[in-house]
Scaffold this motif. Structure first.
Motif, PDB file in Angstrom:
ATOM      1  N   UNK A  33       0.832  -1.210   0.000  1.00  0.00           N
ATOM      2  CA  UNK A  33       0.000   0.000   0.000  1.00  0.00           C
ATOM      3  C   UNK A  33       0.859   1.248   0.000  1.00  0.00           C
ATOM      4  N   UNK A  34       1.949   1.217   0.780  1.00  0.00           N
ATOM      5  CA  UNK A  34       2.832   2.373   0.842  1.00  0.00           C
ATOM      6  C   UNK A  34       3.490   2.651  -0.505  1.00  0.00           C
ATOM      7  N   UNK A  35       3.809   1.584  -1.224  1.00  0.00           N
ATOM      8  CA  UNK A  35       4.439   1.751  -2.533  1.00  0.00           C
ATOM      9  C   UNK A  35       3.418   2.206  -3.564  1.00  0.00           C
ATOM     10  N   UNK A  36       2.287   1.493  -3.644  1.00  0.00           N
ATOM     11  CA  UNK A  36       1.280   1.768  -4.670  1.00  0.00           C
ATOM     12  C   UNK A  36       0.614   3.120  -4.461  1.00  0.00           C
ATOM     13  N   UNK A  37       0.378   3.467  -3.185  1.00  0.00           N
ATOM     14  CA  UNK A  37      -0.310   4.720  -2.876  1.00  0.00           C
ATOM     15  C   UNK A  37       0.654   5.861  -2.561  1.00  0.00           C
ATOM     16  N   UNK A  38       1.930   5.657  -2.863  1.00  0.00           N
ATOM     17  CA  UNK A  38       2.924   6.708  -2.604  1.00  0.00           C
ATOM     18  C   UNK A  38       2.582   7.947  -3.445  1.00  0.00           C
ATOM     19  N   UNK A  39       2.760   9.155  -2.878  1.00  0.00           N
ATOM     20  CA  UNK A  39       2.438  10.380  -3.627  1.00  0.00           C
ATOM     21  C   UNK A  39       3.122  10.481  -4.982  1.00  0.00           C
ATOM     22  N   UNK A  40       4.363   9.983  -5.081  1.00  0.00           N
ATOM     23  CA  UNK A  40       5.070  10.039  -6.366  1.00  0.00           C
ATOM     24  C   UNK A  40       4.373   9.187  -7.418  1.00  0.00           C
ATOM     25  N   UNK A  41       3.853   8.029  -6.987  1.00  0.00           N
ATOM     26  CA  UNK A  41       3.116   7.165  -7.908  1.00  0.00           C
ATOM     27  C   UNK A  41       1.844   7.868  -8.374  1.00  0.00           C
ATOM     28  N   UNK A  42       1.151   8.490  -7.442  1.00  0.00           N
ATOM     29  CA  UNK A  42      -0.081   9.210  -7.789  1.00  0.00           C
ATOM     30  C   UNK A  42       0.213  10.372  -8.722  1.00  0.00           C
ATOM     31  N   UNK A  43       1.289  11.099  -8.458  1.00  0.00           N
ATOM     32  CA  UNK A  43       1.678  12.209  -9.319  1.00  0.00           C
ATOM     33  C   UNK A  43       2.050  11.723 -10.717  1.00  0.00           C
ATOM     34  N   UNK A  44       2.747  10.595 -10.770  1.00  0.00           N
ATOM     35  CA  UNK A  44       3.131  10.021 -12.070  1.00  0.00           C
ATOM     36  C   UNK A  44       1.900   9.643 -12.879  1.00  0.00           C
ATOM     37  N   UNK A  45       0.905   9.054 -12.215  1.00  0.00           N
ATOM     38  CA  UNK A  45      -0.324   8.667 -12.906  1.00  0.00           C
ATOM     39  C   UNK A  45      -1.061   9.893 -13.445  1.00  0.00           C
ATOM     40  N   UNK A  46      -1.030  10.999 -12.676  1.00  0.00           N
ATOM     41  CA  UNK A  46      -1.667  12.234 -13.138  1.00  0.00           C
ATOM     42  C   UNK A  46      -0.995  12.754 -14.398  1.00  0.00           C
ATOM     43  N   UNK A  47       0.333  12.727 -14.403  1.00  0.00           N
ATOM     44  CA  UNK A  47       1.073  13.223 -15.571  1.00  0.00           C
ATOM     45  C   UNK A  47       0.844  12.320 -16.774  1.00  0.00           C
ATOM     46  N   UNK A  48       0.920  11.006 -16.557  1.00  0.00           N
ATOM     47  CA  UNK A  48       0.742  10.059 -17.658  1.00  0.00           C
ATOM     48  C   UNK A  48      -0.715   9.944 -18.083  1.00  0.00           C
ATOM     49  N   UNK A  49      -1.602  10.542 -17.317  1.00  0.00           N
ATOM     50  CA  UNK A  49      -2.999  10.589 -17.723  1.00  0.00           C
ATOM     51  C   UNK A  49      -3.276  11.680 -18.748  1.00  0.00           C
ATOM     52  N   UNK A  50      -2.269  12.505 -19.027  1.00  0.00           N
ATOM     53  CA  UNK A  50      -2.397  13.548 -20.054  1.00  0.00           C
ATOM     54  C   UNK A  50      -1.689  13.091 -21.328  1.00  0.00           C
ATOM     55  N   UNK A  51      -2.211  13.511 -22.481  1.00  0.00           N
ATOM     56  CA  UNK A  51      -1.587  13.153 -23.758  1.00  0.00           C
ATOM     57  C   UNK A  51      -0.159  13.680 -23.842  1.00  0.00           C
ATOM     58  N   UNK A  52       0.036  14.919 -23.363  1.00  0.00           N
ATOM     59  CA  UNK A  52       1.367  15.517 -23.434  1.00  0.00           C
ATOM     60  C   UNK A  52       2.357  14.773 -22.556  1.00  0.00           C
ATOM     61  N   UNK A  53       1.915  14.365 -21.361  1.00  0.00           N
ATOM     62  CA  UNK A  53       2.802  13.617 -20.470  1.00  0.00           C
ATOM     63  C   UNK A  53       3.238  12.300 -21.079  1.00  0.00           C
ATOM     64  N   UNK A  54       2.278  11.559 -21.658  1.00  0.00           N
ATOM     65  CA  UNK A  54       2.618  10.282 -22.295  1.00  0.00           C
ATOM     66  C   UNK A  54       3.525  10.499 -23.495  1.00  0.00           C
ATOM     67  N   UNK A  55       3.216  11.527 -24.287  1.00  0.00           N
ATOM     68  CA  UNK A  55       4.003  11.788 -25.487  1.00  0.00           C
ATOM     69  C   UNK A  55       5.457  12.079 -25.134  1.00  0.00           C
TER      70      UNK A  55
END
Length: 245
Positions: free
Chosen positions: A6-28
């Motif tokens: 839980x600490x790894x999966x719910x880590x703020x960095x993981x959540x932030x990464x998912x937010x960035x990769x949830x955008x087309x520009x971030x993935x690109x």
């Protein structure tokens, strides 16, 4: 174990990464970073005789380049809209003109690039000579867009330097006016830093279409490093933008 997971999966960095990769520009930008690293690493391996390993990284580079072309199919309209908005806005004429030309350059580049993608996936078949012309035209527009972006950065940097100098040199006695000036100076610094960052990206990226057109002769190792650097800069900027919200 579940607590550690839980600490790894719910880590703020993981959540932030998912937010960035949830955008087309971030993935690109992430795909672009991997694509240009693959370009560099394939060159490195092939130069040392590792043909099988080099071919593997070359294949990854090619597939990522193709995937990114698909992701960008709608972007020509975005650049056309940006050119129209710039034409309708008011401001420094030099900055306005270079903005319009830059956006039209990117519009032409991505439009031709869409035909390159369609031909590559066999959606329709172009004659080899026609496909070569389409690819060259895409790179010509790409190069033009970057060059106009460089000119825009120079004009804008000059204006910002003048405004910054005038504002910082003004003598103010009122405390409220001093506070207002500091706010304006902070805003100017932010815009100036963003302009410098884009200028660095343009100065590195310009060699990629220039090499594709045969204007300069840089190897895939150098171009791969240039593309990797600019991709990471752009990805970092997207990270800051998304996670600032």
């Amino acid at each position: 174990m579940s607590s550690l997971a839980s600490q790894v999966i719910l880590h703020p960095t993981v959540s932030q990464s998912l937010k960035v990769l949830g955008t087309n520009l971030g993935r690109d930008k992430l795909y672009r970073a991997i694509q240009y690293f693959s370009r560099f690493f394939a060159w490195y391996l092939l130069a040392r005789g590792y043909k099988i390993e080099g071919a593997r990284w070359n294949a990854l580079k090619g597939h990522l380049a193709l995937a990114r072309k698909l992701m960008r199919l709608g972007k020509p309209i975005e650049h056309l809209q940006a050119a129209l908005r710039a034409a309708q806005s008011t401001g420094e004429p030099a900055e306005q003109i270079t903005t319009i030309c830059r956006q039209l350059g990117y519009f032409g580049y991505l439009t031709y690039d869409a035909f390159v993608w369609a031909n590559t996936v066999k959606f329709f078949n172009l004659a080899p000579s026609t496909a070569q012309k389409v690819g060259k035209n895409a790179n010509r527009f790409w190069l033009a867009g970057i060059l106009f972006s460089v000119m825009h950065g120079l004009f804008k940097a000059g204006r910002l330097a003048t405004e910054f100098q005038k504002l910082s040199g003004a003598r103010l006695t009122d405390k409220g006016e001093n506070t207002d000036r500091e706010v304006k100076l902070a805003a100017l610094r932010s815009v100036r830093d963003a302009t410098k960052q884009q200028f660095v990206i343009d100065l590195l990226d310009v060699w990629i279409p220039a090499s594709n057109l045969g204007i300069v002769n840089l190897n895939d190792g150098v171009l791969g490093i240039f593309g990797l650097i600019t991709s990471l800069i752009a990805f970092r900027q997207q990270w800051l933008t998304v996670n600032r919200k």
